[in-house]
Write a protein that holds these residues in place. Sequence first.
Motif, PDB file in Angstrom:
ATOM      1  N   VAL A   1       1.143  -0.838  -0.359  1.00  0.00           N
ATOM      2  CA  VAL A   1       0.142  -0.167  -0.292  1.00  0.00           C
ATOM      3  C   VAL A   1       0.960   1.576  -0.150  1.00  0.00           C
ATOM      4  CG1 VAL A   1      -1.456   1.251   0.640  1.00  0.00           C
ATOM      5  CG2 VAL A   1      -1.948  -1.186   1.531  1.00  0.00           C
ATOM      6  N   PRO A   2       1.138   2.064  -0.886  1.00  0.00           N
ATOM      7  CA  PRO A   2       1.861   3.384  -0.482  1.00  0.00           C
ATOM      8  C   PRO A   2       1.211   3.677   0.453  1.00  0.00           C
ATOM      9  CG  PRO A   2       0.280   3.811  -2.041  1.00  0.00           C
ATOM     10  CD  PRO A   2      -0.264   2.158  -1.451  1.00  0.00           C
ATOM     11  N   ILE A   3       2.883   4.636   0.851  1.00  0.00           N
ATOM     12  CA  ILE A   3       2.606   4.986   2.210  1.00  0.00           C
ATOM     13  C   ILE A   3       2.163   5.902   2.936  1.00  0.00           C
ATOM     14  CG2 ILE A   3       4.992   6.015   3.932  1.00  0.00           C
ATOM     15  CD1 ILE A   3       5.271   3.037   3.417  1.00  0.00           C
ATOM     16  N   LEU A   4       1.799   6.633   2.056  1.00  0.00           N
ATOM     17  CA  LEU A   4       1.186   8.012   1.817  1.00  0.00           C
ATOM     18  C   LEU A   4      -0.643   7.746   2.508  1.00  0.00           C
ATOM     19  CD1 LEU A   4       0.214  11.416   1.867  1.00  0.00           C
ATOM     20  CD2 LEU A   4      -0.130  11.223  -0.855  1.00  0.00           C
ATOM     21  N   VAL A   5      -1.003   6.657   1.274  1.00  0.00           N
ATOM     22  CA  VAL A   5      -2.053   5.914   2.090  1.00  0.00           C
ATOM     23  C   VAL A   5      -2.296   5.414   3.965  1.00  0.00           C
ATOM     24  CG1 VAL A   5      -4.014   4.496   1.551  1.00  0.00           C
ATOM     25  CG2 VAL A   5      -3.342   5.890  -0.045  1.00  0.00           C
ATOM     26  N   GLN A   6      -0.690   4.653   4.089  1.00  0.00           N
ATOM     27  CA  GLN A   6      -0.850   4.042   5.542  1.00  0.00           C
ATOM     28  C   GLN A   6      -0.605   5.444   6.402  1.00  0.00           C
ATOM     29  OE1 GLN A   6       2.283   0.898   5.784  1.00  0.00           O
ATOM     30  NE2 GLN A   6       2.626   0.121   3.508  1.00  0.00           N
ATOM     31  N   LEU A   7      -0.111   6.221   5.622  1.00  0.00           N
ATOM     32  CA  LEU A   7       0.386   7.405   7.028  1.00  0.00           C
ATOM     33  C   LEU A   7      -1.458   8.077   7.169  1.00  0.00           C
ATOM     34  CD1 LEU A   7       3.234   9.173   5.827  1.00  0.00           C
ATOM     35  CD2 LEU A   7       2.796   7.794   8.090  1.00  0.00           C
ATOM     36  N   LEU A   8      -2.121   7.904   6.042  1.00  0.00           N
ATOM     37  CA  LEU A   8      -3.797   8.762   6.254  1.00  0.00           C
ATOM     38  C   LEU A   8      -4.201   7.806   7.096  1.00  0.00           C
ATOM     39  CD1 LEU A   8      -3.889  10.452   3.142  1.00  0.00           C
ATOM     40  CD2 LEU A   8      -3.407  11.641   5.138  1.00  0.00           C
ATOM     41  N   LEU A   9      -4.204   6.737   6.710  1.00  0.00           N
ATOM     42  CA  LEU A   9      -5.258   5.296   7.596  1.00  0.00           C
ATOM     43  C   LEU A   9      -5.030   5.651   8.909  1.00  0.00           C
ATOM     44  CD1 LEU A   9      -5.305   2.706   4.977  1.00  0.00           C
ATOM     45  CD2 LEU A   9      -6.893   4.021   5.468  1.00  0.00           C
ATOM     46  N   LEU A  10      -3.728   5.560   9.026  1.00  0.00           N
ATOM     47  CA  LEU A  10      -3.200   5.371  10.014  1.00  0.00           C
ATOM     48  C   LEU A  10      -3.569   6.424  11.025  1.00  0.00           C
ATOM     49  CD1 LEU A  10       0.370   3.909  10.167  1.00  0.00           C
ATOM     50  CD2 LEU A  10      -1.633   3.174  11.211  1.00  0.00           C
ATOM     51  N   GLU A  11      -3.979   8.433  10.312  1.00  0.00           N
ATOM     52  CA  GLU A  11      -4.282   9.042  11.095  1.00  0.00           C
ATOM     53  C   GLU A  11      -5.806   8.763  11.940  1.00  0.00           C
ATOM     54  OE1 GLU A  11      -3.151  11.982  11.697  1.00  0.00           O
ATOM     55  OE2 GLU A  11      -0.993  11.829  11.319  1.00  0.00           O
ATOM     56  N   PHE A  12      -5.943   8.330  10.564  1.00  0.00           N
ATOM     57  CA  PHE A  12      -7.517   8.337  10.647  1.00  0.00           C
ATOM     58  C   PHE A  12      -7.630   7.098  11.932  1.00  0.00           C
ATOM     59  CE2 PHE A  12      -8.010  10.122   6.321  1.00  0.00           C
ATOM     60  CZ  PHE A  12      -9.102  11.809   7.069  1.00  0.00           C
ATOM     61  N   ALA A  13      -7.060   6.250  11.975  1.00  0.00           N
ATOM     62  CA  ALA A  13      -7.399   5.244  12.701  1.00  0.00           C
ATOM     63  C   ALA A  13      -6.879   4.907  14.246  1.00  0.00           C
ATOM     64  CB  ALA A  13      -6.409   3.615  12.228  1.00  0.00           C
ATOM     65  N   ILE A  14      -5.926   6.252  14.881  1.00  0.00           N
ATOM     66  CA  ILE A  14      -5.954   6.626  15.824  1.00  0.00           C
ATOM     67  C   ILE A  14      -6.897   7.742  16.453  1.00  0.00           C
ATOM     68  CG2 ILE A  14      -4.498   8.044  17.656  1.00  0.00           C
ATOM     69  CD1 ILE A  14      -1.708   7.525  14.980  1.00  0.00           C
ATOM     70  N   ASP A  15      -7.674   8.431  15.160  1.00  0.00           N
ATOM     71  CA  ASP A  15      -8.737   8.606  16.385  1.00  0.00           C
ATOM     72  C   ASP A  15     -10.032   8.059  16.153  1.00  0.00           C
ATOM     73  OD1 ASP A  15      -7.811  11.426  16.526  1.00  0.00           O
ATOM     74  OD2 ASP A  15      -8.335  11.873  14.542  1.00  0.00           O
ATOM     75  N   GLY A  16      -9.998   7.032  15.379  1.00  0.00           N
ATOM     76  CA  GLY A  16     -10.669   5.865  16.166  1.00  0.00           C
ATOM     77  C   GLY A  16     -10.790   5.644  17.554  1.00  0.00           C
ATOM     78  N   MET A  17      -9.859   5.198  17.444  1.00  0.00           N
ATOM     79  CA  MET A  17      -8.879   4.222  19.080  1.00  0.00           C
ATOM     80  C   MET A  17      -9.492   4.838  19.903  1.00  0.00           C
ATOM     81  SD  MET A  17      -5.631   2.141  18.021  1.00  0.00           S
ATOM     82  CE  MET A  17      -5.542   2.087  19.401  1.00  0.00           C
TER      83      MET A  17
END
Length: 475
Positions: free
Chosen positions: A328-344
Motif C-alpha cells: 500500500v502506498p506510504i502516503l495512504v498508510q500514513l493517512l489511514l493510521l491518522e484516522f485509525a488513531i482517532d478511531g481508537m
Amino acid sequence: MEAKLSQRLSENQKMLDKLLHVKENFDLIERTFMIADKQACFYVIDGLNKDEILEKIMESFLKLKPEDVPAQVQQFSEFLVPYGEVDVLKDLPQIVPMLLSGVPVLLVDGYAEAIAVDFRTYPARGIEEPDKDKVLRGSKDGFVETIVFNTAMIRRRIRHPDLIMEITAVGKSSHTDVVISYMKDRVDEKFLAKIRRLLSEIKVDALTMNTESLAETLYRGNWINPFPKFKYTERPDTAASAILEGSIVLLVDNSPSAMVLPTTLFEITEEADDYYLPPVTGTYLRLSRLAINIAALLLTPTWLLFLKYPEWLPPALEFTKITDTINVPILVQLLLLEFAIDGMKLAALNTPSMLSTPLSVIAGIVLGDFTVKSGWFNSETMLYMAFVAIANYSQASYELGYALKFLRVILLLATGVFGVWGYAGGLIFAFLTMLLTRTLSNESYLYPLIPFNGRELFRRLFRISLPKAVQDNKK
C-alpha cells in the motif's frame, strides 16, 4: 405582561403562577403562610435550596406580632429576615430569572416589591483533581460545575481587594451565569471593556455547550483556522496565576473549565508542572514539550519526503529506508493510521472502564502485529505513527493537538502529491496560519517571537526562579 408588582399579594400570585406555570411544574413550590396579620408567599424550586434555612426563616416569621411588621419592605428585609444574602426586587424581569436560577422569592401582602433570600444550593460533585490537568506535585483540587465554588477556589488563592468577580447572564432562555475575573490594577482596561461589550452583545438562546458556546460567540473571526484562541484549564491555581499576570478568566456556570484570555501559542503550551518542579526541571519539560510538538508535526511528512527522494537521505539515516515490500502506498498508510488513531480515541471514550484495559491490549496486538503481517502496513510506518500518537499527549490542549494534526495531514498530502515543492508549500502554509492568527485582543498569536521580545521570549522558554521573576516584574 406587567413589569411592576402590585401591593396586593393575590394579584402578584396570579401573575407569577401564570408566567411560571406553577401548576404544571411539580418542582416549583408555592408556599402560602401568615406573617402576623399579613398573608405571605414563598416561591422556591425544590432541590435548589437549603430546606433547613427555609424552615428557620419561616419559624422566625411565625413568631412575629402585627406591631412588629414595618410598613416599608426595606425595613422588613433589613430587620426581620434572619439571613445574610437578601435583596429587594421591584420588577418581574428581575424576579423571574433570579427565581428560576434557584433563589427563593418572598412576597408579602401590602408590599409592591419582592424579597429574594439567596439560600440556594446546587447539586455538585466533590472537588477533586481534574483528569486532564494532573500534576506530579501541587494542589489536587479542580473546578466543578458550580460557579460559586469555582470563584471561591480562586478567592482562596488571591486574597487581595483588587480581585474583581463581575457576573452577567448570557442566553435568552438559559440565562447562564458568566463571571469575569481579573485584577483591577493589572488588567488591560481596553481589553476588559471589549470583553464586557462582547458579552453584552451576545444574542443566543442558550449556551448549550458552556465554554465552547461562549467561545464561538466571543471570537467572531475565521473558525476554519484550527488553532485555539483560548486557553482552557480546570485548575484553580492555573487560573489564579493567569489573573495575577493580568489576564482575564471567564467562568461559565455548569462548566468545570475556565477560559483564559487573551492567550498566545506559547501560553497554551505551558503547564502547571513547569512551575511545581524546580526551574531546571521545569525548563527541560517546557523545551522538551516544544521539541516534541514540532517533531509530531514534521516527522512523518519529512520521512515521506526522504522516501520520495532517497538520494537526499544522509548516510547516517540510511536505516530509515523501507526494505520490505510496500503493498500500500506510504502516503495512504500514513493517512489511514491518522484516522485509525482517532478511531481508537473515540472507542476509548465510549468503552466502559472495566473493559478499557483488555480492549486496549487487543487493539495494540491487532494494529501492532497483525496489520504488519497482513501487508497493509509496514513496520516503519507503524513506528513513526506510534510516536506521533504519543506526542499528541505531551501537552494538555486538545485543540492544539488537533490543530497540529490538521497541519500534518495537509503537509502529508502536499508532500505526497507535489514532492519537495509541496513540502515547502506546506511549511509556508503552516507558518502563515500561525502568523495570521490573532488573539481576542487582536495581538499576534506568536508573541513574543513575532513581534520579537527577547526578554519575554526567554521567560516563555525558560522557567526562571520565583525571586528572579519578582525582580523582573519590579523593573
